[in-house]
Motif scaffolding. Structure first.
Motif, PDB file in Angstrom:
ATOM      1  N   ALA A 116      55.761  81.125   1.559  1.00 30.22           N
ATOM      2  CA  ALA A 116      56.781  80.204   1.052  1.00 30.22           C
ATOM      3  C   ALA A 116      57.086  79.098   2.051  1.00 30.22           C
ATOM      4  CB  ALA A 116      58.057  80.979   0.741  1.00 30.22           C
ATOM      5  N   HIS A 117      57.751  78.078   1.515  1.00 34.47           N
ATOM      6  CA  HIS A 117      58.305  76.989   2.316  1.00 34.47           C
ATOM      7  C   HIS A 117      59.817  77.199   2.304  1.00 34.47           C
ATOM      8  CE1 HIS A 117      59.464  73.038   3.656  1.00 34.47           C
ATOM      9  NE2 HIS A 117      58.222  72.593   3.674  1.00 34.47           N
ATOM     10  N   ALA A 118      60.393  77.348   3.487  1.00 30.28           N
ATOM     11  CA  ALA A 118      61.794  77.747   3.566  1.00 30.28           C
ATOM     12  C   ALA A 118      62.739  76.711   2.955  1.00 30.28           C
ATOM     13  CB  ALA A 118      62.177  78.008   5.018  1.00 30.28           C
ATOM     14  N   LEU A 148      62.250  75.184   0.144  1.00 29.91           N
ATOM     15  CA  LEU A 148      62.281  75.447  -1.295  1.00 29.91           C
ATOM     16  C   LEU A 148      62.810  76.840  -1.585  1.00 29.91           C
ATOM     17  CD1 LEU A 148      58.743  74.037  -2.112  1.00 29.91           C
ATOM     18  CD2 LEU A 148      60.927  73.029  -2.794  1.00 29.91           C
ATOM     19  N   ASP A 149      62.652  77.721  -0.631  1.00 33.21           N
ATOM     20  CA  ASP A 149      62.930  79.136  -0.846  1.00 33.21           C
ATOM     21  C   ASP A 149      63.628  79.688   0.401  1.00 33.21           C
ATOM     22  OD1 ASP A 149      62.902  81.697  -1.740  1.00 33.21           O
ATOM     23  OD2 ASP A 149      60.719  81.879  -1.907  1.00 33.21           O
ATOM     24  N   ASP A 198      65.584  81.952   1.046  1.00 28.06           N
ATOM     25  CA  ASP A 198      65.736  83.390   1.252  1.00 28.06           C
ATOM     26  C   ASP A 198      64.412  84.108   1.506  1.00 28.06           C
ATOM     27  OD1 ASP A 198      68.481  83.164   0.832  1.00 28.06           O
ATOM     28  OD2 ASP A 198      68.212  83.266  -1.342  1.00 28.06           O
ATOM     29  N   ALA A 199      63.321  83.333   1.578  1.00 20.64           N
ATOM     30  CA  ALA A 199      62.014  83.965   1.777  1.00 20.64           C
ATOM     31  C   ALA A 199      62.006  84.760   3.081  1.00 20.64           C
ATOM     32  CB  ALA A 199      60.920  82.899   1.801  1.00 20.64           C
ATOM     33  N   ALA A 209      58.457  83.114   5.550  1.00 14.60           N
ATOM     34  CA  ALA A 209      58.006  81.770   5.190  1.00 14.60           C
ATOM     35  C   ALA A 209      57.005  81.238   6.216  1.00 14.60           C
ATOM     36  CB  ALA A 209      59.199  80.834   5.083  1.00 14.60           C
TER      37      ALA A 209
END
Lengths: 87, 146
Positions: free
Chosen positions: B16-18, B20-21, B23-24, B27
């Motif tokens: 993931a890209h933090a 955009l996300d 809570d990943a 990331a």
């Protein structure tokens, strides 16, 4: 046949210093290369546009409107050997 | 480009890209400890890489406008999957990655399109961009022959 074509992938924001600089640099690419912006959501909806490209320039300015569109362009360039730069 | 590589080459579909996300758990691209909005810092290409072949190994002035960068814990996973770190900042953080064997695959944290402060509009392009354009023209020439 037109010259080599680069897609600048991202959402252009004329108030973004990086984008103004990118436009200025893109207009001066050597070898007759021309560049035009393609928004990520447009690319996601029209993936066939990738087939006509000779290069992909991932513009700064995350988050992209469509991460899928951005990933599609990157994957295409990586797998097909299309020159790719991300700045 | 890092998220794409992590997902499709390393094979971690959840990469993931933090931004955009937020809570990943793991990331690939995370907030920088010190964000770099409008900052300049020295970037040095790693000898033997394509970046060094293009830019030389002397320190370059790099303009940054970004608050996110490659997560430290991901570097070895991406490298194990074929990416090469080809440029670092003085503090050791990753500035450039490239993919050997690809006609041209280069991602930078700094922005080569932004020249030195006060540089004229017709100042020379950064060599990374000149080399990119040469690769693009080479790609077109290859298509024309095909």
């Amino acid at each position: 046949m037109t010259g080599p074509q680069v897609a600048v992938v991202g959402e252009r924001n004329p108030g973004h210093r990086s984008h103004v600089a990118l436009d200025r640099a893109a207009a001066r690419l050597p070898e007759g290369v021309t560049a035009s912006w393609v928004a990520t959501d447009v690319l996601a909806a029209n993936p066939d546009r990738l087939a006509r490209l000779d290069g992909v320039w991932m513009a700064p300015g995350s988050p992209y409107r469509s991460l899928d569109g951005a990933l599609l362009a990157i994957r295409y360039a990586r797998e097909r050997g299309v020159p790719l730069v991300g700045t | 480009m890092l998220v794409e590589y992590a997902r499709n080459v390393v094979g971690d579909a959840a990469a993931a890209h933090a931004e955009l996300d937020p809570d990943a758990q793991d990331a690939v691209v995370v907030p920088l400890v010190c964000s770099l909005f409008g900052e300049r810092r020295e970037v040095r290409a790693v000898p033997g890489t394509r970046a060094a072949a293009i830019c030389g190994s002397d320190p370059m002035d790099g303009f940054h406008f970004c608050g996110y960068g490659l997560a430290g814990g991901w570097v070895s996973r991406l490298v194990a999957a074929g990416l090469v770190v080809s440029g670092y900042a003085e503090d050791g953080s990753v500035e450039i990655v490239e993919l050997p064997g690809h006609p041209f695959y280069m991602a930078s944290l700094f922005q080569p399109q932004v020249g030195p402060d006060g540089a004229p509009d017709d100042a020379p392009l950064h060599p990374l961009l000149t080399s990119f354009a040469e690769a693009v023209a080479g790609h077109r020439a290859g298509r024309a022959r095909a």
